[in-house]
Enzyme design. Structure first.
Site, PDB file in Angstrom:
ATOM      1  N   ARG A  74       0.857  -1.147  -0.021  1.00  0.00           N
ATOM      2  CA  ARG A  74       0.007   0.010  -0.065  1.00  0.00           C
ATOM      3  C   ARG A  74       0.916   1.416   0.078  1.00  0.00           C
ATOM      4  NH1 ARG A  74      -3.553  -3.066   3.490  1.00  0.00           N
ATOM      5  NH2 ARG A  74      -5.272  -3.696   2.514  1.00  0.00           N
ATOM      6  N   LYS A 103       2.871  11.623 -11.357  1.00  0.00           N
ATOM      7  CA  LYS A 103       1.705  10.774 -12.219  1.00  0.00           C
ATOM      8  C   LYS A 103       2.632   9.456 -12.513  1.00  0.00           C
ATOM      9  CE  LYS A 103      -1.172  13.823 -14.683  1.00  0.00           C
ATOM     10  NZ  LYS A 103      -1.581  14.079 -16.088  1.00  0.00           N
ATOM     11  N   GLU A 111       9.379  18.754 -25.142  1.00  0.00           N
ATOM     12  CA  GLU A 111       8.542  19.024 -23.821  1.00  0.00           C
ATOM     13  C   GLU A 111       9.112  20.456 -23.009  1.00  0.00           C
ATOM     14  OE1 GLU A 111       5.722  17.516 -22.851  1.00  0.00           O
ATOM     15  OE2 GLU A 111       5.856  15.499 -23.334  1.00  0.00           O
ATOM     16  N   LYS A 130       7.247  23.078 -14.027  1.00  0.00           N
ATOM     17  CA  LYS A 130       6.172  21.987 -13.823  1.00  0.00           C
ATOM     18  C   LYS A 130       5.768  22.054 -12.245  1.00  0.00           C
ATOM     19  CE  LYS A 130       4.728  17.302 -14.899  1.00  0.00           C
ATOM     20  NZ  LYS A 130       5.183  16.119 -15.500  1.00  0.00           N
ATOM     21  N   GLU A 161      -5.125  17.440 -11.091  1.00  0.00           N
ATOM     22  CA  GLU A 161      -5.599  17.894 -12.293  1.00  0.00           C
ATOM     23  C   GLU A 161      -7.198  18.125 -12.253  1.00  0.00           C
ATOM     24  OE1 GLU A 161      -3.687  15.794 -15.525  1.00  0.00           O
ATOM     25  OE2 GLU A 161      -5.125  16.171 -17.089  1.00  0.00           O
ATOM     26  N   ARG A 206      -3.085  21.877 -14.357  1.00  0.00           N
ATOM     27  CA  ARG A 206      -2.311  20.877 -14.921  1.00  0.00           C
ATOM     28  C   ARG A 206      -2.518  20.497 -16.374  1.00  0.00           C
ATOM     29  NH1 ARG A 206       0.328  16.104 -11.187  1.00  0.00           N
ATOM     30  NH2 ARG A 206       1.513  15.461 -12.832  1.00  0.00           N
ATOM     31  N   ASN A 263      -0.834  19.675 -21.406  1.00  0.00           N
ATOM     32  CA  ASN A 263      -1.398  18.638 -22.428  1.00  0.00           C
ATOM     33  C   ASN A 263      -1.203  19.467 -23.813  1.00  0.00           C
ATOM     34  OD1 ASN A 263      -1.934  16.021 -22.015  1.00  0.00           O
ATOM     35  ND2 ASN A 263      -3.675  16.323 -21.061  1.00  0.00           N
ATOM     36  N   HIS A 279      -0.754  17.764 -26.920  1.00  0.00           N
ATOM     37  CA  HIS A 279      -0.650  16.361 -26.557  1.00  0.00           C
ATOM     38  C   HIS A 279      -1.999  15.522 -27.207  1.00  0.00           C
ATOM     39  CE1 HIS A 279       2.924  16.867 -24.300  1.00  0.00           C
ATOM     40  NE2 HIS A 279       2.861  15.591 -23.845  1.00  0.00           N
ATOM     41  N   HIS A 331      -1.119  12.460 -29.041  1.00  0.00           N
ATOM     42  CA  HIS A 331      -1.494  10.988 -28.851  1.00  0.00           C
ATOM     43  C   HIS A 331      -2.007  10.281 -29.650  1.00  0.00           C
ATOM     44  CE1 HIS A 331      -1.468  12.520 -24.121  1.00  0.00           C
ATOM     45  NE2 HIS A 331      -0.200  11.935 -24.416  1.00  0.00           N
ATOM     46  N   HIS A 366       7.355   9.799 -28.243  1.00  0.00           N
ATOM     47  CA  HIS A 366       6.336  10.481 -27.667  1.00  0.00           C
ATOM     48  C   HIS A 366       6.683  12.127 -28.187  1.00  0.00           C
ATOM     49  CE1 HIS A 366       3.690  12.226 -24.854  1.00  0.00           C
ATOM     50  NE2 HIS A 366       4.728  12.949 -24.093  1.00  0.00           N
TER      51      HIS A 366
HETATM   52  P1  NAD Z   1      12.361   5.521 -22.202  1.00  0.00           P
HETATM   53  O1  NAD Z   1      12.051   5.474 -20.762  1.00  0.00           O
HETATM   54  O2  NAD Z   1      11.702   4.512 -23.069  1.00  0.00           O
HETATM   55  O3  NAD Z   1      13.724   5.771 -22.517  1.00  0.00           O
HETATM   56  C1  NAD Z   1      14.122   6.199 -24.080  1.00  0.00           C
HETATM   57  C2  NAD Z   1      15.200   5.037 -24.294  1.00  0.00           C
HETATM   58  O4  NAD Z   1      16.380   5.560 -23.610  1.00  0.00           O
HETATM   59  C3  NAD Z   1      15.338   3.794 -23.724  1.00  0.00           C
HETATM   60  O5  NAD Z   1      15.682   2.846 -24.699  1.00  0.00           O
HETATM   61  C4  NAD Z   1      16.005   3.812 -22.569  1.00  0.00           C
HETATM   62  O6  NAD Z   1      16.740   2.333 -22.142  1.00  0.00           O
HETATM   63  C5  NAD Z   1      17.251   4.510 -22.957  1.00  0.00           C
HETATM   64  N1  NAD Z   1      17.908   5.354 -21.904  1.00  0.00           N
HETATM   65  C6  NAD Z   1      17.421   5.859 -20.792  1.00  0.00           C
HETATM   66  N2  NAD Z   1      18.538   6.646 -20.293  1.00  0.00           N
HETATM   67  C7  NAD Z   1      19.459   6.531 -21.103  1.00  0.00           C
HETATM   68  C8  NAD Z   1      20.875   7.127 -20.824  1.00  0.00           C
HETATM   69  N3  NAD Z   1      21.190   8.005 -20.020  1.00  0.00           N
HETATM   70  N4  NAD Z   1      21.593   7.002 -21.791  1.00  0.00           N
HETATM   71  C9  NAD Z   1      21.303   6.178 -22.978  1.00  0.00           C
HETATM   72  N5  NAD Z   1      19.984   5.610 -23.046  1.00  0.00           N
HETATM   73  C10 NAD Z   1      19.236   5.811 -22.143  1.00  0.00           C
HETATM   74  O7  NAD Z   1      11.515   6.842 -22.699  1.00  0.00           O
HETATM   75  P2  NAD Z   1      11.188   8.522 -22.074  1.00  0.00           P
HETATM   76  O8  NAD Z   1      11.035   9.269 -23.276  1.00  0.00           O
HETATM   77  O9  NAD Z   1      12.284   9.019 -21.168  1.00  0.00           O
HETATM   78  O10 NAD Z   1       9.873   8.435 -21.377  1.00  0.00           O
HETATM   79  C11 NAD Z   1       8.630   7.910 -22.143  1.00  0.00           C
HETATM   80  C12 NAD Z   1       7.609   7.526 -21.100  1.00  0.00           C
HETATM   81  O11 NAD Z   1       7.336   8.418 -20.047  1.00  0.00           O
HETATM   82  C13 NAD Z   1       6.351   7.148 -21.752  1.00  0.00           C
HETATM   83  O12 NAD Z   1       5.752   5.808 -21.205  1.00  0.00           O
HETATM   84  C14 NAD Z   1       5.250   8.297 -21.234  1.00  0.00           C
HETATM   85  O13 NAD Z   1       4.098   7.868 -21.177  1.00  0.00           O
HETATM   86  C15 NAD Z   1       5.789   8.746 -19.798  1.00  0.00           C
HETATM   87  N6  NAD Z   1       5.653   9.997 -19.441  1.00  0.00           N
HETATM   88  C16 NAD Z   1       5.125   9.985 -18.144  1.00  0.00           C
HETATM   89  C17 NAD Z   1       4.961  11.382 -17.688  1.00  0.00           C
HETATM   90  C18 NAD Z   1       4.561  11.639 -16.396  1.00  0.00           C
HETATM   91  O14 NAD Z   1       4.032  12.664 -15.902  1.00  0.00           O
HETATM   92  N7  NAD Z   1       4.643  10.452 -15.678  1.00  0.00           N
HETATM   93  C19 NAD Z   1       5.093  12.460 -18.364  1.00  0.00           C
HETATM   94  C20 NAD Z   1       5.551  12.338 -19.760  1.00  0.00           C
HETATM   95  C21 NAD Z   1       5.866  10.965 -20.188  1.00  0.00           C
HETATM   96 MG    MG Z   2       4.296  14.699 -22.784  1.00  0.00          MG
END
Ligand code: NAD
Ligand code: MG
Length: 382
Positions: free
Chosen positions: A134, A156, A198, A240, A250, A257, A261, A264, A268, A282
């Site tokens: 939990r 999130k 972003e 942020k 949100e 918040r 988007n 987005h 999306h 993304h």
């Molecule tokens: P990711 O986590 O898939 O990383 C992208 C790639 O980079 C992966 O192959 C990873 O292994 C690699 N990588 C990570 N760090 C590295 C480094 N220092 N050197 C070399 N390679 C590295 O993608 P992302 O773009 O970081 O995140 C995308 C995700 O984030 C999505 O699932 C999205 O939905 C989520 N997201 C969440 C929020 C939130 O508020 N929680 C906001 C935006 C996006």
């Molecule tokens: Mg985003």
């Protein structure tokens, strides 16, 4: 010499951005090589000298030794769980396996879960932390530009469901975020650009000062300039934090918040078209989405065309997509509008869109019909 001195000063004094929420406060700590000092930096927020690190294979190979050595040096006992890289790891199956694994290791309520990687690992580890026993303490160590400027701040967490992305999750705030800008050096250039989208989004929402900073410094951020990267992460996290502080869950009827988007809703839908298979990241979808949201605002007569021209040239000058023409195939406007209609932000069958009147002047609306969006997308080449 000046740059070296600045870098050394940063090493000794990483930047701190506070996030002040009703029930929690935490710091985002930003600087070069903070991973090597992670043990000492997180010690004050660890209730027990015990942690579980969740990471992916790429990050484990490149950066885990530094983190493990630092935690070891401060006497933190650690177990590590490595998931395959990529969006597929944000699944209920992976989540369930991780919870089972750490519970069978005998974690306690005071054992901290550390998410060490990009947004995929952060969202997954955060949801594990939010729900195992939990809820156990959580720390984010984001290693992609996208996760340092966006996903690691704000609480999130979650995984994907059959019906769509991020449909299962929780708001769960970390106790600390460590953004190591040195880790960005190993990031593939395409991932760096995707994260930068972003930052541009944050600049557009925040205002002239931030957006102009992007225009002056974006190229330096993308080419790996350490000071520019620290400043970009600092500005994006401070932006942020302010938005999340005002509207943590949100719930705000206007703005809040939901403004995050911007770009987005279009983005999306584009991601859904490509099925999250890595052909369209993304951030690339967001970059196109920022163009589309701004061009749509211009077509509605609420945004002057020079704002769109300024955005497009900033994106294109930095090698980012600024329109559907960047995509290798023809998209269907009907399909995209239908995908937008499946968004989890729909309410009473109305699209929620973020539109822009000027840099720093964005707003949310439910007054746009699907037909208006479809007609606009056709003018954009759908
Ligand atoms: P990711 O986590 O898939 O990383 C992208 C790639 O980079 C992966 O192959 C990873 O292994 C690699 N990588 C990570 N760090 C590295 C480094 N220092 N050197 C070399 N390679 C590295 O993608 P992302 O773009 O970081 O995140 C995308 C995700 O984030 C999505 O699932 C999205 O939905 C989520 N997201 C969440 C929020 C939130 O508020 N929680 C906001 C935006 C996006
Ligand atoms: Mg985003």
């Amino acid at each position: 010499a000046q740059r070296v001195l600045e870098a050394l000063a940063r090493y000794d004094h990483p930047v701190r951005v506070p996030v002040e929420l009703d029930a929690h406060r935490y710091d985002v700590i930003i600087g070069p090589d903070v991973i090597s000092r992670a043990g000492a930096l997180i010690a004050p927020v660890l209730p027990q000298k015990r942690a579980v690190v969740i990471t992916d294979e790429h990050v484990a190979a490149l950066h885990l030794p530094r983190l493990a050595a630092s935690l070891d040096a401060t006497g933190v006992a650690v177990t590590t769980h490595v998931v395959p890289p990529g969006e597929d790891s944000k699944s209920l199956a992976r989540y369930g396996a991780l919870v089972d694994a750490i519970v069978s290791e005998g974690i306690e309520r005071h054992t901290t879960v550390i998410g060490f990687g990009g947004g995929v690992v952060g969202d997954l580890a955060g949801f594990v932390a939010a729900t195992a026993l939990r809820g156990v303490p959580f720390i984010q160590i984001p290693t992609t530009l996208l996760s340092q400027v966006d996903s690691s701040v704000g609480g999130k967490t979650g995984v994907n469901a059959l019906g769509g992305k991020n449909l299962i999750g929780a708001f769960y705030q970390p106790r600390m975020v460590l953004a190591d800008t040195s880790a960005l050096a190993t990031l593939p250039p395409r991932e760096r650009l995707a994260g930068y989208a972003e930052i541009v989004k944050a600049g557009l929402i925040d205002g002239q000062a931030f957006f102009s900073w992007c225009e002056a410094n974006g190229a330096a951020v993308l080419s790996g300039d350490p000071e520019a990267q620290i400043e970009a992460v600092r500005r994006a996290c401070a932006f942020k934090a302010a938005v999340v502080q005002a509207d943590e869950h949100e719930q705000a009827a206007e703005g809040g918040r939901a403004l995050l988007n911007l770009g987005h809703s279009f983005g999306h839908a584009l991601e859904a078209w490509f099925g999250y298979d890595g052909r369209l990241l993304h951030g690339e979808a967001v970059s196109i989405g920022l163009h589309l949201a701004t061009a749509f605002s211009v077509s509605l007569g609420i945004c002057p065309p020079h704002v769109l021209a300024r955005l497009d040239s900033h994106l294109r000058d930095n090698g980012m997509p600024a329109g559907l023409d960047w995509l290798p195939l023809q998209l269907s406007a009907d399909w995209l509008v239908a995908a937008m209609g499946r968004d989890k932000k729909m309410r009473d069958g109305r699209l929620a869109l973020v539109l822009i009147q000027d840099i720093g002047d964005c707003f949310t609306t439910r007054d746009i019909s699907m037909d208006q969006v479809r007609t606009f997308l056709r003018t954009e080449g759908c």
